[in-house]
Scaffold this motif. Structure first.
Motif, mmCIF file in Angstrom:
data_model
loop_
_atom_site.group_PDB
_atom_site.id
_atom_site.type_symbol
_atom_site.label_atom_id
_atom_site.label_comp_id
_atom_site.label_asym_id
_atom_site.label_seq_id
_atom_site.Cartn_x
_atom_site.Cartn_y
_atom_site.Cartn_z
ATOM 1 N N SER A 15 0.846 -1.190 0.000
ATOM 2 C CA SER A 15 0.000 0.000 0.000
ATOM 3 C C SER A 15 0.880 1.237 0.000
ATOM 4 O O SER A 15 2.099 1.159 0.164
ATOM 5 C CB SER A 15 -0.918 -0.003 1.236
ATOM 6 N N VAL A 75 3.943 2.955 -10.663
ATOM 7 C CA VAL A 75 3.601 1.884 -11.600
ATOM 8 C C VAL A 75 2.806 0.827 -10.846
ATOM 9 O O VAL A 75 3.226 0.360 -9.780
ATOM 10 C CB VAL A 75 4.875 1.271 -12.222
ATOM 11 N N GLU A 76 1.665 0.454 -11.408
ATOM 12 C CA GLU A 76 0.817 -0.566 -10.790
ATOM 13 C C GLU A 76 1.546 -1.905 -10.804
ATOM 14 O O GLU A 76 2.112 -2.317 -11.829
ATOM 15 C CB GLU A 76 -0.502 -0.667 -11.566
ATOM 16 N N GLU A 77 1.563 -2.563 -9.653
ATOM 17 C CA GLU A 77 2.415 -3.733 -9.483
ATOM 18 C C GLU A 77 2.061 -4.881 -10.426
ATOM 19 O O GLU A 77 2.945 -5.530 -10.995
ATOM 20 C CB GLU A 77 2.321 -4.221 -8.026
ATOM 21 N N THR A 134 -0.192 -4.896 -13.290
ATOM 22 C CA THR A 134 -0.365 -4.612 -14.718
ATOM 23 C C THR A 134 0.830 -3.907 -15.333
ATOM 24 O O THR A 134 1.002 -3.920 -16.547
ATOM 25 C CB THR A 134 -1.610 -3.732 -14.929
ATOM 26 N N GLN A 147 1.123 -0.746 -15.433
ATOM 27 C CA GLN A 147 0.634 0.514 -15.987
ATOM 28 C C GLN A 147 0.963 1.672 -15.039
ATOM 29 O O GLN A 147 0.744 1.563 -13.827
ATOM 30 C CB GLN A 147 -0.876 0.453 -16.207
ATOM 31 N N PHE A 197 0.433 5.226 -13.133
ATOM 32 C CA PHE A 197 -0.730 5.995 -12.692
ATOM 33 C C PHE A 197 -0.258 7.144 -11.812
ATOM 34 O O PHE A 197 0.851 7.131 -11.276
ATOM 35 C CB PHE A 197 -1.736 5.121 -11.937
ATOM 36 N N TYR A 246 -1.464 10.179 -8.733
ATOM 37 C CA TYR A 246 -2.425 10.563 -7.704
ATOM 38 C C TYR A 246 -1.885 11.760 -6.941
ATOM 39 O O TYR A 246 -0.694 12.035 -6.960
ATOM 40 C CB TYR A 246 -2.723 9.398 -6.759
#
Length: 203
Positions: free
Chosen positions: A13, A150-152, A154, A156, A158, A160
């Motif tokens: 997280s 980076v999304e773990e 996929t 991709q 992102f 925020y």
């Protein structure tokens, strides 16, 4: 600031970035009295071998590494302390010779020799000439920052927004843009004293 605002990951997280205490009284004190969060180390004390707060520690490990040198020379924290000392010297003593002597008393616990006083007085006067020709930029603190990760699963990227609430009511220390050229030159001298072996290593 670059180190402090690095994103942190805890158990798959996102965790909030380190944020300093908002008030000067809470922030500018000896680290033995500073407030430490067990799960979030102070970036500066961590650089100087802060023990793991999750374990009992009878003795702090010591190491001399290059990042420590650069932090003592270039970090906002040490430069802020140098300006604070320079302002104190100007308040307590009116002449440059007396300010140099007072700084030696406060930082090194002794009086300067005549050659030291002469060399440092020339150094301060040279720095005054330099600072009269330069105008430092004012410093502002962000109340939010944009993260890019980076999304773990996929892969991709992102983004925020992370909110930094402490900076909404932050009491900043005096910065170079807030003081005179004479104060900045005296602060350079204070920074020099803070980086001497005599100050760093107690015999």
């Amino acid at each position: 600031m670059e180190i402090a605002l690095q994103p942190r990951m805890i158990q798959f997280s996102l965790a909030p970035a380190y944020q300093p205490s908002a008030t000067r009284d809470e922030r500018n004190r000896r680290t033995i009295y500073a407030y430490h969060v067990r799960g979030q180390s102070d970036p500066f004390t961590e650089l100087f071998n802060q023990p793991n707060p999750n374990e009992s520690c009878e003795l702090r490990e010591t190491a001399a590494v290059t990042p420590q040198v650069f932090s003592l020379l270039n970090s906002d924290l040490i430069n802020d302390r140098s300006i604070a000392l320079a302002l104190r010297l100007q308040e307590e003593q009116k002449t440059l010779d007396k300010q140099i002597e007072r700084a030696f008393r406060l930082v090194l616990g002794r009086t300067p020799s005549a050659p030291e006083r002469d060399r440092l007085k020339k150094y301060i006067l040279d720095m005054q000439a330099y600072h009269h020709q330069t105008e430092p930029d004012p410093v502002s603190y962000p109340t939010q920052i944009t993260r890019s990760l980076v999304e773990e699963f996929t892969g991709q990227p992102f983004k925020y927004q992370e909110i930094l609430p402490v900076f909404e009511q932050y009491e900043p220390d005096k910065k170079p843009a807030d003081v005179t050229a004479e104060t900045r030159a005296l602060a350079d001298f204070c920074l020099l004293l803070f980086n001497t072996n005599e100050f760093m290593y107690i015999k």
